[in-house]
Design an enzyme around this catalytic site. Structure first.
Site, PDB file in Angstrom:
ATOM      1  N   ASP A 194       0.855  -1.185   0.000  1.00 31.94           N
ATOM      2  CA  ASP A 194       0.000   0.000   0.000  1.00 31.94           C
ATOM      3  C   ASP A 194       0.891   1.235   0.000  1.00 31.94           C
ATOM      4  O   ASP A 194       1.996   1.201   0.537  1.00 31.94           O
ATOM      5  CB  ASP A 194      -0.929   0.002   1.223  1.00 31.94           C
ATOM      6  N   ALA A 245     -37.036  -2.705   5.324  1.00 30.91           N
ATOM      7  CA  ALA A 245     -37.355  -1.298   5.025  1.00 30.91           C
ATOM      8  C   ALA A 245     -36.835  -0.416   6.151  1.00 30.91           C
ATOM      9  O   ALA A 245     -36.802  -0.829   7.306  1.00 30.91           O
ATOM     10  CB  ALA A 245     -38.858  -1.138   4.874  1.00 30.91           C
ATOM     11  N   GLY A 246     -36.446   0.785   5.816  1.00 25.58           N
ATOM     12  CA  GLY A 246     -35.936   1.701   6.832  1.00 25.58           C
ATOM     13  C   GLY A 246     -35.361   2.942   6.175  1.00 25.58           C
ATOM     14  O   GLY A 246     -35.936   3.438   5.192  1.00 25.58           O
ATOM     15  N   LYS A 253     -24.039   0.542   8.772  1.00 25.95           N
ATOM     16  CA  LYS A 253     -24.745  -0.671   9.180  1.00 25.95           C
ATOM     17  C   LYS A 253     -24.032  -1.216  10.414  1.00 25.95           C
ATOM     18  O   LYS A 253     -22.905  -0.798  10.712  1.00 25.95           O
ATOM     19  CB  LYS A 253     -24.762  -1.714   8.055  1.00 25.95           C
ATOM     20  N   CYS A 303     -20.099   1.053  -1.044  1.00 25.46           N
ATOM     21  CA  CYS A 303     -20.278   0.216  -2.244  1.00 25.46           C
ATOM     22  C   CYS A 303     -21.593   0.460  -2.980  1.00 25.46           C
ATOM     23  O   CYS A 303     -21.585   0.950  -4.094  1.00 25.46           O
ATOM     24  CB  CYS A 303     -20.155  -1.248  -1.868  1.00 25.46           C
ATOM     25  N   PHE A 338     -32.700  -8.808   2.646  1.00 25.36           N
ATOM     26  CA  PHE A 338     -32.605  -7.531   1.939  1.00 25.36           C
ATOM     27  C   PHE A 338     -33.970  -6.925   1.638  1.00 25.36           C
ATOM     28  O   PHE A 338     -34.114  -6.119   0.729  1.00 25.36           O
ATOM     29  CB  PHE A 338     -31.715  -7.629   0.688  1.00 25.36           C
ATOM     30  N   LEU A 339     -34.960  -7.333   2.418  1.00 24.34           N
ATOM     31  CA  LEU A 339     -36.265  -6.658   2.370  1.00 24.34           C
ATOM     32  C   LEU A 339     -36.485  -5.903   3.680  1.00 24.34           C
ATOM     33  O   LEU A 339     -37.603  -5.818   4.172  1.00 24.34           O
ATOM     34  CB  LEU A 339     -37.398  -7.657   2.132  1.00 24.34           C
ATOM     35  N   THR A 379     -13.921  -3.152  -7.894  1.00 22.62           N
ATOM     36  CA  THR A 379     -15.158  -3.021  -8.670  1.00 22.62           C
ATOM     37  C   THR A 379     -14.945  -1.948  -9.738  1.00 22.62           C
ATOM     38  O   THR A 379     -14.688  -0.793  -9.411  1.00 22.62           O
ATOM     39  CB  THR A 379     -16.322  -2.623  -7.740  1.00 22.62           C
TER      40      THR A 379
HETATM   41  C1  UGA Z   1     -22.305  -4.753  -0.250  1.00 21.25           C
HETATM   42  C2  UGA Z   1     -22.735  -6.127  -0.818  1.00 21.25           C
HETATM   43  O1  UGA Z   1     -23.728  -6.703   0.035  1.00 21.25           O
HETATM   44  C3  UGA Z   1     -21.534  -7.081  -0.915  1.00 21.25           C
HETATM   45  O2  UGA Z   1     -21.927  -8.305  -1.501  1.00 21.25           O
HETATM   46  C4  UGA Z   1     -20.467  -6.406  -1.781  1.00 21.25           C
HETATM   47  O3  UGA Z   1     -19.307  -7.218  -1.902  1.00 21.25           O
HETATM   48  C5  UGA Z   1     -20.079  -5.082  -1.160  1.00 21.25           C
HETATM   49  O4  UGA Z   1     -21.249  -4.232  -1.059  1.00 21.25           O
HETATM   50  C6  UGA Z   1     -19.037  -4.435  -2.025  1.00 21.25           C
HETATM   51  O5  UGA Z   1     -19.331  -4.099  -3.167  1.00 21.25           O
HETATM   52  O6  UGA Z   1     -17.881  -4.366  -1.609  1.00 21.25           O
HETATM   53  P1  UGA Z   1     -21.780  -3.848   2.202  1.00 21.25           P
HETATM   54  O7  UGA Z   1     -21.577  -2.501   1.583  1.00 21.25           O
HETATM   55  O8  UGA Z   1     -20.794  -4.352   3.196  1.00 21.25           O
HETATM   56  O9  UGA Z   1     -21.844  -4.986   1.074  1.00 21.25           O
HETATM   57  O10 UGA Z   1     -23.183  -3.792   2.929  1.00 21.25           O
HETATM   58  P2  UGA Z   1     -24.592  -4.531   2.847  1.00 21.25           P
HETATM   59  O11 UGA Z   1     -24.654  -5.568   3.892  1.00 21.25           O
HETATM   60  O12 UGA Z   1     -24.916  -4.911   1.471  1.00 21.25           O
HETATM   61  O13 UGA Z   1     -25.546  -3.334   3.291  1.00 21.25           O
HETATM   62  C7  UGA Z   1     -25.611  -2.148   2.488  1.00 21.25           C
HETATM   63  C8  UGA Z   1     -26.590  -1.152   3.064  1.00 21.25           C
HETATM   64  O14 UGA Z   1     -27.911  -1.627   2.858  1.00 21.25           O
HETATM   65  C9  UGA Z   1     -26.455  -0.882   4.559  1.00 21.25           C
HETATM   66  O15 UGA Z   1     -26.574   0.528   4.768  1.00 21.25           O
HETATM   67  C10 UGA Z   1     -27.641  -1.608   5.161  1.00 21.25           C
HETATM   68  O16 UGA Z   1     -28.082  -1.026   6.352  1.00 21.25           O
HETATM   69  C11 UGA Z   1     -28.666  -1.467   4.046  1.00 21.25           C
HETATM   70  N1  UGA Z   1     -29.727  -2.506   4.057  1.00 21.25           N
HETATM   71  C12 UGA Z   1     -29.401  -3.820   3.922  1.00 21.25           C
HETATM   72  C13 UGA Z   1     -31.051  -2.121   4.187  1.00 21.25           C
HETATM   73  O17 UGA Z   1     -31.372  -0.930   4.278  1.00 21.25           O
HETATM   74  N2  UGA Z   1     -32.014  -3.090   4.172  1.00 21.25           N
HETATM   75  C14 UGA Z   1     -31.717  -4.402   4.057  1.00 21.25           C
HETATM   76  O18 UGA Z   1     -32.656  -5.222   4.055  1.00 21.25           O
HETATM   77  C15 UGA Z   1     -30.385  -4.777   3.924  1.00 21.25           C
END
Ligand code: UGA
Length: 443
Positions: free
Chosen positions: A30, A261-262, A332, A269, A258-259, A121
């Site tokens: 790095d 709501a909020g 999160k 990402c 992933f359903l 990505t």
């Molecule tokens: C996301 C993807 O889930 C990974 O598969 C991917 O590798 C990663 O991006 C990336 O591109 O590096 P991540 O950003 O760690 O992962 O977070 P997630 O768990 O996907 O959550 C994303 C956001 O969605 C959070 O703010 C979470 O609170 C929100 N969320 C998630 C909701 O509002 N509702 C849900 O039902 C699920």
């Protein structure tokens, strides 16, 4: 095998440590000497469960080291490119400065037969553009996207649900060419424990591999915005979006995950990836194909407004000089990441409306304070709640969702208003304890 990992941020640091843990000899590179220094001492520069232990074990085994000198990548059989691709300032497209910079720096150290495996990505077409320069050294470029979730990064890296490797193809046969075939075999060896455990290992062309990653994130973002759109409809009809999600989620074709709501998605990402995807599709003359992603983004941003409105409405139209305790700052739970955090955004907006905002979070407080020093930060949850006129849950840490009882909160707070920005609290328990409960898309 000897491996190098170029870029030791979230993705790279976890990848390097995980690869050492499955027996490889890994050097992480790095440009940031402070990051290298911390990692070399076995310290994770960010909060990620299990990473610390993995770093320590890797360093003690002698199979993991970190350096700022890219010349030390020389001799590795596979060089993983794990640098960031943030959103461009002033636009939606991905900023590829670090990808190009790392390839430029790596080129002089490549040997014929080496494999360069892109994990970052990137917009579809990037690998095809980079390939000729890498191939001129006798090395081979593959694209091996990463699907790890923050908070589960170690597990997702060691036991992924699928492995995708994009390789150069023989254009007439539509199959990997000789270099592509060899490179995919080497990648199988790199990931041997997961491959042996039967993890799907999907070999594609370069463009498909790049697209798999952005398509996956676009789908996840769409799923979240879909349920949040239903929440908007629920709000004007008196329906309950969480029951709706449970009911449609029982259909295996839909699924409940992933359903939630909020206040919507944030992080480093999903938001930037859907914007970069739209920008790339427009460049390709196919903007209309993913035009819905603009709507996905817009729905997502509206949910933050909605959460703020709920608090304001609870006080009859003004939060001026109200003590509001914001539970959460990270985008999160299980993360200290505040990049594009909906939680922090809601807090900042309430502060802008004249509320006295106090933020608490088990992991992200330092990062949040650095970005928004004007807000009040209190590490201790109960101290943060003491004297509050209202609570708003914005990051569903167990400390708030499961472990904070409404009866206990009543002994600390002055007011009895709770806004559940993640639909994570037990509404009936809070109501029974005398609180006025507001959910997102719930009556
Ligand atoms: C996301 C993807 O889930 C990974 O598969 C991917 O590798 C990663 O991006 C990336 O591109 O590096 P991540 O950003 O760690 O992962 O977070 P997630 O768990 O996907 O959550 C994303 C956001 O969605 C959070 O703010 C979470 O609170 C929100 N969320 C998630 C909701 O509002 N509702 C849900 O039902 C699920």
């Amino acid at each position: 095998m000897r491996l190098s990992v170029i870029g030791c941020g979230y993705l790279g640091a976890v990848h390097a440590a995980a690869m050492a843990s499955i027996g490889h000899d890994v050097v992480g590179v790095d440009v940031d000497p402070r990051k290298i220094d911390a990692l070399s001492r076995g310290q994770a520069p960010f909060f990620e469960p299990d990473l610390q232990d993995l770093l320590t074990a890797g360093i003690e085994s002698g199979r993991l080291r970190f350096t700022a000198d890219i010349a030390e990548a020389s001799g590795a059989a596979v060089h993983f490119i794990a640098v960031g691709t943030p959103q461009q300032s002033g636009g939606d497209a991905a900023d590829l400065t670090y990808v190009h910079g790392s390839i430029d720096a790596l080129l002089p150290h490549l040997r014929p037969g080496d494999i360069v495996a892109g994990k970052s990505t990137v917009p579809v077409g990037t690998a095809a553009e980079l390939a000729p320069r890498i191939e001129a050294t006798g090395a081979t470029l593959v694209w091996n996207p990463e699907f790890l979730r923050e908070g589960w990064a170690v597990q997702d890296t060691i036991e992924p649900d699928r492995l995708v490797v994009g390789v150069s193809m023989n254009s007439t046969a539509g199959l990997p060419d000789a270099d592509g075939e060899r490179a995919s075999e080497v990648l199988r060896q790199v990931y041997h424990p997961a491959v042996a455990a039967g993890t799907p290992f999907i070999v594609t062309d370069l463009a498909t591999a790049e697209l798999v990653k952005v398509a996956a994130n676009a789908f996840l973002a769409t799923k979240i915005s879909f349920i949040n759109a239903m929440a908007e409809i629920a709000e004007v009809t008196g329906a309950d979006v969480t029951q709706l999600a449970d009911a449609i989620g029982h259909d295996a074709r839909i699924g409940r995950r992933f359903l939630g709501a909020g206040i919507g998605f944030g992080g480093g990402c999903l938001p930037k990836d859907i914007r970069a995807f739209s920008a790339r599709a427009e460049e390709l003359g196919r903007g209309e194909s993913v035009a819905f992603l603009r709507e996905v983004d817009a729905i997502n941003m509206r949910r933050r407004d909605r959460a703020v409105d709920l608090v304001v409405d609870a006080f009859g139209g003004s939060v001026f000089k109200k003590n509001i305790t914001v539970l959460g700052a990270a985008f999160k739970p299980h993360s200290d990441d505040i990049r594009d955090s909906p939680a922090l955004d809601v807090a900042v907006r309430l502060h802008g409306l004249g509320a006295w905002v106090t933020i608490t979070d088990p992991a992200a407080l330092e990062n949040a304070q650095r970005l928004h020093p004007q807000l009040n930060y209190v590490a201790d949850r109960d101290e943060a709640i003491r004297g509050a006129d209202a609570l708003i849950l914005v990051t569903e840490w167990d400390e708030y969702r499961r472990e904070l009882s409404p009866e206990h909160a009543s002994t600390l707070a002055t007011g009895r208003v709770v806004v559940d920005g993640r639909n994570g609290l037990d509404a009936s328990a809070w109501r029974a304890a005398g609180w006025t409960y507001y959910g997102m898309g719930r009556p």
